[in-house]
Design an enzyme around this catalytic site. Structure first.
Site, PDB file in Angstrom:
ATOM      1  N   GLU A  43       0.704  -0.948   0.007  1.00  0.00           N
ATOM      2  CA  GLU A  43       0.494  -0.109  -0.122  1.00  0.00           C
ATOM      3  C   GLU A  43       0.837   1.280  -0.352  1.00  0.00           C
ATOM      4  OE1 GLU A  43      -2.665   0.327   3.391  1.00  0.00           O
ATOM      5  OE2 GLU A  43      -3.267   2.493   2.737  1.00  0.00           O
ATOM      6  N   ARG A 267       4.999 -12.608   9.955  1.00  0.00           N
ATOM      7  CA  ARG A 267       5.884 -11.303   9.584  1.00  0.00           C
ATOM      8  C   ARG A 267       7.079 -11.244   9.973  1.00  0.00           C
ATOM      9  NH1 ARG A 267       3.683  -6.402   9.817  1.00  0.00           N
ATOM     10  NH2 ARG A 267       1.694  -6.377   8.477  1.00  0.00           N
ATOM     11  N   LYS A 277       4.828   0.411   9.495  1.00  0.00           N
ATOM     12  CA  LYS A 277       4.524   2.086   8.579  1.00  0.00           C
ATOM     13  C   LYS A 277       3.555   3.013   9.429  1.00  0.00           C
ATOM     14  CE  LYS A 277       3.288   0.163   4.520  1.00  0.00           C
ATOM     15  NZ  LYS A 277       2.727  -0.296   3.445  1.00  0.00           N
TER      16      LYS A 277
HETATM   17  P1  ATP Z   1       2.365  -2.110   7.682  1.00  0.00           P
HETATM   18  O1  ATP Z   1       1.473  -3.241   9.088  1.00  0.00           O
HETATM   19  O2  ATP Z   1       4.299  -2.144   8.159  1.00  0.00           O
HETATM   20  O3  ATP Z   1       2.018  -0.665   7.629  1.00  0.00           O
HETATM   21  P2  ATP Z   1       1.451  -3.902   5.669  1.00  0.00           P
HETATM   22  O4  ATP Z   1       0.750  -5.501   5.620  1.00  0.00           O
HETATM   23  O5  ATP Z   1       0.339  -3.272   5.974  1.00  0.00           O
HETATM   24  O6  ATP Z   1       3.169  -3.541   7.285  1.00  0.00           O
HETATM   25  P3  ATP Z   1       1.480  -2.979   2.997  1.00  0.00           P
HETATM   26  O7  ATP Z   1       1.698  -2.275   1.959  1.00  0.00           O
HETATM   27  O8  ATP Z   1       0.334  -3.845   2.830  1.00  0.00           O
HETATM   28  O9  ATP Z   1       2.117  -3.134   4.255  1.00  0.00           O
HETATM   29  O10 ATP Z   1       2.790  -4.945   2.578  1.00  0.00           O
HETATM   30  C1  ATP Z   1       2.496  -5.123   1.756  1.00  0.00           C
HETATM   31  C2  ATP Z   1       3.478  -6.262   1.904  1.00  0.00           C
HETATM   32  O11 ATP Z   1       4.355  -6.846   2.687  1.00  0.00           O
HETATM   33  C3  ATP Z   1       2.161  -7.155   2.224  1.00  0.00           C
HETATM   34  O12 ATP Z   1       1.929  -8.697   1.266  1.00  0.00           O
HETATM   35  C4  ATP Z   1       2.895  -8.051   4.152  1.00  0.00           C
HETATM   36  O13 ATP Z   1       1.747  -8.600   3.881  1.00  0.00           O
HETATM   37  C5  ATP Z   1       3.633  -7.790   3.455  1.00  0.00           C
HETATM   38  N1  ATP Z   1       4.475  -7.349   4.687  1.00  0.00           N
HETATM   39  C6  ATP Z   1       4.181  -6.129   5.695  1.00  0.00           C
HETATM   40  N2  ATP Z   1       5.048  -6.203   6.840  1.00  0.00           N
HETATM   41  C7  ATP Z   1       5.394  -6.738   7.090  1.00  0.00           C
HETATM   42  C8  ATP Z   1       6.770  -8.258   7.459  1.00  0.00           C
HETATM   43  N3  ATP Z   1       6.513  -7.318   8.704  1.00  0.00           N
HETATM   44  N4  ATP Z   1       7.193  -9.020   6.999  1.00  0.00           N
HETATM   45  C9  ATP Z   1       6.950  -9.647   5.994  1.00  0.00           C
HETATM   46  N5  ATP Z   1       5.397  -9.113   5.279  1.00  0.00           N
HETATM   47  C10 ATP Z   1       5.202  -7.824   5.869  1.00  0.00           C
HETATM   48 MG    MG Z   2      -1.297  -2.978   5.069  1.00  0.00          MG
END
Ligand code: ATP
Ligand code: MG
Length: 573
Positions: A43, A267, A277
Site C-alpha cells: 500500500e 511477518r 508503517k
Molecule cells: P505495515 O503494517 O507496516 O503498514 P502492511 O502489511 O500494512 O505493513 P503493506 O504495504 O500492505 O504493508 O504490505 C505489502 C506486503 O508486505 C504485504 O504482502 C504484507 O503482508 C508484507 N509485509 C508487510 N510487513 C511485513 C513484515 N513485517 N514481514 C513480512 N512481510 C510483510
Molecule cells: Mg497493509
C-alpha cells in the site's frame, strides 16, 4: 532476478520451505498449467521496511525459482493515506534490492471492474446497502462466542440495493451514510464472515483516480479481486490474513473468479525496532528521526543510507527463512550479514574519531620531512592492493590509545612504552605534555628508524599496533555513530506487567552520537569520486559516506561496529 533457476541440485540439498512444498503440490496436481505468478502488493502509504524486504525476496524469489513472474501491485484503495512520493520510493527500493517486476499494476486501475463485481454480488442477492452507523454495525457484530444480529437493512430487495449502490457511486450521500456489505453469515464463528463491509463512501481525492470515485472498495474486496484479475497463482501474505482466507475464497466462488491461492507466512519482526508503517510514520512526523531514510530507521531507505548493501539484506532474508509462526529476529543477525560481507569487501582506512585527538610529536623525525607509506587495503583480499598514506613528524591518535597509568596488559601507548603506528614505525612515548589544567595536550615521542613496516630490522617486538593520521594531511570529517533506535527488545509489545506502553517513550536517547574525526586524505578523495562506497575505519567499524557531506565537511555514517559490542554493554549496564 535474472534467468529462472529451477535448480534441482540446489533444491535437493536443502529442505524446501512450506510454501515451496505447496507450490510443488500444485504443480504436480497440474494446477494453472504449472504456472507460478506472484505479486508484491504494497500500500503506497509509507516507505518500505525490512519486513517488506522479506516479502519481496519471497515473492520474487519464488517466481524466479519456478520460472514464473511477479507483479508489483500498488494496493491503493485508501485515498486518504496514499501518495505518489511513496509509489516512487517503493519502486526505487524494490529495484535496489535487485528485483525487476513483470508488470506494474494499481488496484485503482480495477476500480470499475471491482465495482461491477459488487453489482453482480447485489444481483445475486449476496450484498446489501446498509444505512446503519459504524457503531450500530459494530454492536450487531457479536463476539467470537455469540452470533451477530442481522441488520434491519439486510433483506432489502435487489432492485433497491442496486439503486442505492448506484446513488452511492453518484455521490448522493455523505461519508459514512451508507456502506455495502457482503451477505455471508452473521452467525459464522469466523468474525470476518459476519457480513463484512465491502464498499464505503469517501469523498476524497485519490492520487491516481482523482475525483472519479467517492466510494472505495475495502481491502477484502480489492485484494483478492486484484489477484484474480491478474491471474496470480499464489498470493502470499502475512499471518494476520489467515482469518480472511475463507472470505477471500468466498468471493472467488461467488463471483466465479480466477482461483488464486492465498498462503500465509509469518511477518518479520526485528529486535530494537518497530515494523509498522504507521509507527514509522509517527517517528518521522514527530521528528524523532530526520526522515524516512534516517539511518536508524528499519526502512529500506534508512538501512541503505546506513551502509547496508542489497546483497546483505537478501542474505539476511535467506537466513531467516519462511516460518509459519510469528517470531522476533535478533537484529544481531542482520548486523552479522553486513559485517561478514564488508569484512570481505571493504577497504581498511585510518580515521581518528575524536574531537580532541591526541597529538604525537615525533621529536627525532626531521621537521618538514614526509614519507609515503604503502598500506594494504584489505588483509582479507590481497587483490584490493595498497594505498599511499602520508606520514610526518606529527600524527593524531585516539585519546583512548594512551593511558598515563595503564593497567596490566594495556598494550597501547603509555609513558615509556612502545607501539607500532600501523603501516609505519615503532614509536616510544618519552614525555607527556599537559596544559595548566592538567589535561594532556601532546605526547613527545621518538621513532625507531629501522622499524619501518615491511623492512623492519629493529628486532624490537611490540604488542600493540594503533592507527593514526598525519596532522598536516588529516581531513576533518563528521562521523555519525548510530546505535539501536529503541532501548528495549520489543518496543511494540506491552510492558512486562501487560500494560500497553507508548513505543516513543522507549526511544534510545543515545541512538545517535555525532563526533568530529580526522581521516586519511585518500579516504575522502576515493569516497567523493564514488570509487569507494563502504569502508572500514580500522578498529572502529564499517562506515559509508553520507549524502549530507559537503566539500568542506565529509560526513560518514557508521553502518555497524566491528564486533557485537551491544551484548557486552548490556551486561555491564
Ligand atoms: P505495515 O503494517 O507496516 O503498514 P502492511 O502489511 O500494512 O505493513 P503493506 O504495504 O500492505 O504493508 O504490505 C505489502 C506486503 O508486505 C504485504 O504482502 C504484507 O503482508 C508484507 N509485509 C508487510 N510487513 C511485513 C513484515 N513485517 N514481514 C513480512 N512481510 C510483510
Ligand atoms: Mg497493509
Amino acid at each position: 532476478m535474472t534467468d529462472a533457476h529451477y535448480d534441482s541440485d540446489e533444491r535437493a540439498e536443502r529442505s524446501l520451505n512450506f510454501i515451496e512444498q505447496i507450490v510443488d503440490e500444485d504443480i504436480a496436481a497440474g494446477k494453472n498449467g504449472g504456472r507460478v505468478h506472484t505479486r508484491f502488493p504494497p500500500e503506497p502509504n509509507g516507505y518500505l521496511h525490512i519486513g517488506h524486504a522479506k516479502s519481496i525476496c519471497l515473492n520474487f524469489g519464488l517466481a524466479d525459482e519456478y520460472g514464473g513472474q511477479t507483479n508489483l501491485r500498488f494496493d491503493d484503495t485508501n485515498p486518504v493515506t496514499e501518495d505518489t512520493e511513496y509509489v516512487d520510493s517503493i519502486k526505487n527500493d524494490v529495484r535496489w534490492l535487485g528485483f525487476e517486476w513483470e508488470n506494474e499494476f494499481y488496484a485503482s486501475n480495477y476500480f470499475e471492474q471491482i465495482y461491477q463485481f459488487a453489482e453482480s454480488l447485489i444481483q445475486k442477492g449476496l450484498a446489501y446497502v446498509d444505512d446503519s452507523t459504524a457503531e450500530e454495525i459494530a454492536a450487531q457484530k457479536g463476539t467470537p462466542t455469540e452470533p451477530g444480529r442481522p441488520s434491519q437493512y439486510r433483506d432489502r430487495s435487489v432492485d433497491e440495493n442496486l439503486d442505492l449502490f448506484r446513488r452511492m457511486r453518484a455521490g448522493d450521500y455523505p461519508d459514512g451514510a451508507k456502506v455495502l456489505r457482503a451477505k455471508v453469515d452473521m452467525a459464522s464463528p469466523n468474525m470476518q464472515l459476519r457480513d463484512p463491509i465491502i464498499y464505503r463512501i469517501k469523498h476524497a481525492h485519490h492520487h491516481r483516480t482523482g475525483d472519479a470515485w467517492c466510494i472505495y472498495p475495502m481491502y477484502d474486496f480489492a485484494h483478492g479481486q486484484s489477484d484474480a484479475i491478474e491471474h496470480i497463482t499464489h498470493s502470499l501474505c502475512t499471518l494476520e490474513f489467515e482469518v480472511h482466507r475463507p472470505l477471500y475464497e468466498w468471493f472467488i466462488q461467488k463471483l466465479d473468479l480466477f482461483p488464486s491461492r492465498q498462503i500465509e507466512f509469518a511477518r518479520l519482526n526485528l529486535t530494537y525496532t518497530v515494523m509498522s508503517k504507521r509507527k514509522l510514520k509517527q517517528l518521522v512526523e514527530e521528528k524523532h528521526v530526520s526522515g524516512w531514510d534516517d539511518p536508524r530507521m528499519p526502512t529500506i531507505a534508512g538501512i541503505r543510507r546506513r551502509g547496508y548493501t542489497s546483497a546483505s539484506i537478501r542474505e539476511f532474508c535467506d537466513r531467516i527463512g519462511i516460518a509459519k509462526r510469528d517470531n522476533l529476529i535478533d537484529v544481531g543477525l542482520l548486523e552479522f550479514c553486513i559485517r561478514e560481507e564488508l569484512n570481505r569487501t571493504a577497504p581498511r582506512l585510518m580515521a581518528v574519531l575524536d574531537e580532541k585527538p591526541l597529538k604525537l610529536v615525533i621529536t627525532n623525525y626531521e621537521l618538514g620531512r614526509e614519507e609515503i607509506m604503502q598500506i594494504e587495503n584489505n588483509p582479507e583480499d590481497p587483490s584490493a592492493g595498497a594505498r599511499d598514506v602520508p606520514f610526518s613528524r606529527e600524527v593524531y591518535i585516539e585519546r583512548d590509545d594512551f593511558m598515563e597509568n595503564p593497567p596490566k596488559k594495556f598494550f597501547r601507548l603509555f609513558p615509556g612504552g612502545m607501539v607500532r603506528l600501523k603501516g609505519a614505525y615503532i614509536i616510544k612515548c618519552d614525555e607527556v605534555v599537559k596544559d595548566n589544567a592538567g589535561e594532556i595536550i601532546e605526547l613527545r615521542c621518538s621513532y625507531i628508524p629501522e622499524s619501518r613496516s615491511g623492512s623492519d630490522t629493529s628486532g624490537i617486538n611490540v604488542k600493540g599496533t594503533i592507527h593514526w593520521v598525519s596532522v598536516p594531511h588529516a581531513v576533518e570529517a563528521e562521523v555519525r555513530l548510530y546505535d539501536r533506535l529503541f532501548s528495549v527488545e520489543n518496543p511494540a509489545a506491552d510492558d512486562p506487567e501487560g500494560r500497553p506502553r507508548d513505543f516513543k517513550e522507549l526511544i534510545n536517547p543515545n541512538s545517535l552520537e555525532t563526533v568530529r574525526a580526522f581521516v586519511e586524505p585518500a579516504l575522502v578523495k576515493a569516497t567523493r569520486s564514488g570509487s569507494l562506497t563502504n569502508v572500514q575505519f580500522m578498529r572502529k567499524g564499517y562506515f559509508i559516506l553520507d549524502q549530507d557531506s559537503t566539500d568542506a565537511l565529509p560526513v560518514f555514517n557508521r553502518t555497524v561496529t566491528l564486533k557485537d559490542g551491544w551484548a557486552k554493554e548490556q551486561k555491564k549496564g
